[in-house]
Design a protein around this motif. Structure first.
Motif, PDB file in Angstrom:
ATOM      1  N   ASP A 101       0.747  -1.027   0.368  1.00 47.25           N
ATOM      2  CA  ASP A 101      -0.055  -0.131   0.035  1.00 47.25           C
ATOM      3  C   ASP A 101       1.230   1.306   0.189  1.00 47.25           C
ATOM      4  O   ASP A 101       0.947   2.371  -0.650  1.00 47.25           O
ATOM      5  N   MET A 102       2.131   0.968   0.597  1.00 46.61           N
ATOM      6  CA  MET A 102       2.724   2.476   1.020  1.00 46.61           C
ATOM      7  C   MET A 102       3.704   2.666  -1.059  1.00 46.61           C
ATOM      8  O   MET A 102       3.670   3.606  -1.377  1.00 46.61           O
ATOM      9  N   LEU A 103       3.640   1.512  -0.819  1.00 48.59           N
ATOM     10  CA  LEU A 103       4.587   1.843  -2.352  1.00 48.59           C
ATOM     11  C   LEU A 103       3.493   1.916  -3.122  1.00 48.59           C
ATOM     12  O   LEU A 103       4.356   2.900  -4.686  1.00 48.59           O
ATOM     13  N   SER A 104       2.916   1.892  -3.661  1.00 53.64           N
ATOM     14  CA  SER A 104       1.229   2.447  -4.555  1.00 53.64           C
ATOM     15  C   SER A 104       1.329   3.104  -4.127  1.00 53.64           C
ATOM     16  O   SER A 104       1.341   4.419  -5.490  1.00 53.64           O
ATOM     17  N   ARG A 105       1.420   3.988  -3.162  1.00 53.55           N
ATOM     18  CA  ARG A 105       1.198   5.182  -2.383  1.00 53.55           C
ATOM     19  C   ARG A 105       2.101   6.317  -2.624  1.00 53.55           C
ATOM     20  O   ARG A 105       2.132   7.349  -3.871  1.00 53.55           O
ATOM     21  N   ALA A 106       3.521   5.975  -2.975  1.00 53.57           N
ATOM     22  CA  ALA A 106       4.563   6.656  -3.437  1.00 53.57           C
ATOM     23  C   ALA A 106       5.451   6.485  -5.500  1.00 53.57           C
ATOM     24  O   ALA A 106       6.128   7.268  -5.651  1.00 53.57           O
TER      25      ALA A 106
END
Length: 325
Positions: A245-250
């Motif tokens: 989820d974090m990587l997708s946001r990034a």
């Protein structure tokens, strides 16, 4: 000025596996020696063992997982390391993934942010010598640490997403990130930390620590391409829902479900600082420019593929390069 530190790039089974990295910190310009959560040698015992072997360096835990210990035990263990080493400690904590929480506690935290707030607040107060009467739903207790003189222990919070970043801005001394691209730190996490600090009326922001995977491509080392190293060192994280989820946001495209695609995105967004020495240093400088206070060099992939001597060689080269300017 941004500090540079070193992560123990393996999960030690014997103390002597970790000692060379303590020596590297002791004999170079590195600020601190870090270890993540280990399910083999317990990190607090590893650092205490190093002190007994003559390697007394500042240390950091990035991060230990809340379900493994009560806040009182967490404060006591962190202060024990400070007392044993005679050096300051950063004690970082995080709730861990939901599956991990459920396995250890029977059910995940109903409200992870609330649990983290209770936990970090209690640990900070205990370390400050206060009598803590915690009445929250997750960690109700009454206690005080026995008075003792010890070096400073800062309390950190593992941060991947804006909600935890805002909470860290309110209650933590240190923000600790892992595998977070520099642009995401600059544009999303650090502003969220500042928002939380403002909400709490704090005039000083928590220090920001970024654990950055790195490793060098160089002559005679086959298979050290950045994408391969990024995958080898972070495959577990790249499959965890909260990291995805974090990587997708990034800006990483995680939709294919293929680890190779995620690793490519990690490299493209700068979350892995690799290539030759000049390219790796350029990638690390991006974290400095993003506002990171301490960069922790993580050579886990190099250690796995090529051994501790190569890992130490990369760390030495990078530390010399970043501190020379």
């Amino acid at each position: 000025m941004t500090d540079y530190s070193v992560l123990i790039p393996c999960v030690p089974r014997r103390l002597e596996q970790a000692l060379p990295f303590a020596g590297l910190v002791q004999w170079t310009g590195a600020a601190r020696l870090w270890q993540g959560q280990s399910m083999l040698l317990e990190p607090h015992q590893t650092f205490t063992g190093m002190a007994g072997a003559g390697f007394r360096v500042p240390t950091g835990f990035g991060v230990t997982l809340m379900p493994l210990r009560h806040p009182y035990e967490a404060a006591m263990q962190a202060r024990s390391v400070a007392m044993t080493t005679g050096e300051p400690v950063i004690a970082g904590f995080g709730p861990g993934g939901q599956a991990f929480q459920a396995n250890l506690m029977g059910a995940p935290y109903a409200k992870p942010l609330q649990a983290a707030r209770e936990y970090v607040t209690a640990v900070r107060k205990l370390l400050d010598g206060e009598v803590v009467e915690a009445k929250g739903p997750n960690f109700p207790f009454l206690g005080q640490l026995a008075p003792a003189s010890a070096p400073r222990v800062d309390v950190g919070l593992g941060v991947l997403r804006p909600g935890m970043a805002r909470l860290a801005g309110e209650v933590a001394d240190v923000v600790i990130t892992w595998l977070t691209p520099p642009g995401y730190l600059r544009d999303v996490l650090i502003p969220a930390v500042a928002e939380g600090a403002a909400r709490a009326g704090r005039t000083t922001l928590p220090r920001v620590v970024a654990m950055v995977p790195t490793g060098l491509e160089k002559e005679g080392r086959e298979g050290a391409e950045p994408e391969r190293l990024a995958l080898v060192g972070n495959a577990g994280h790249m499959q965890a829902p909260h990291y995805l989820d974090m990587l997708s946001r990034a800006g990483v495209d995680t939709g294919s479900g293929q680890l190779a695609d995620v690793a490519r995105g990690v490299v493209e967004t700068g979350a892995f600082a690799g290539g030759d020495l000049a390219q790796a240093v350029k990638g690390l400088r991006a974290y400095e420019e993003a506002g990171v206070d301490e960069i922790v060099l993580n050579t886990t992939a190099v250690n796995k593929l090529f051994g501790s001597r190569e890992s130490l060689a990369d760390l030495s080269s990078i530390l010399q390069a970043v501190t020379a300017a």
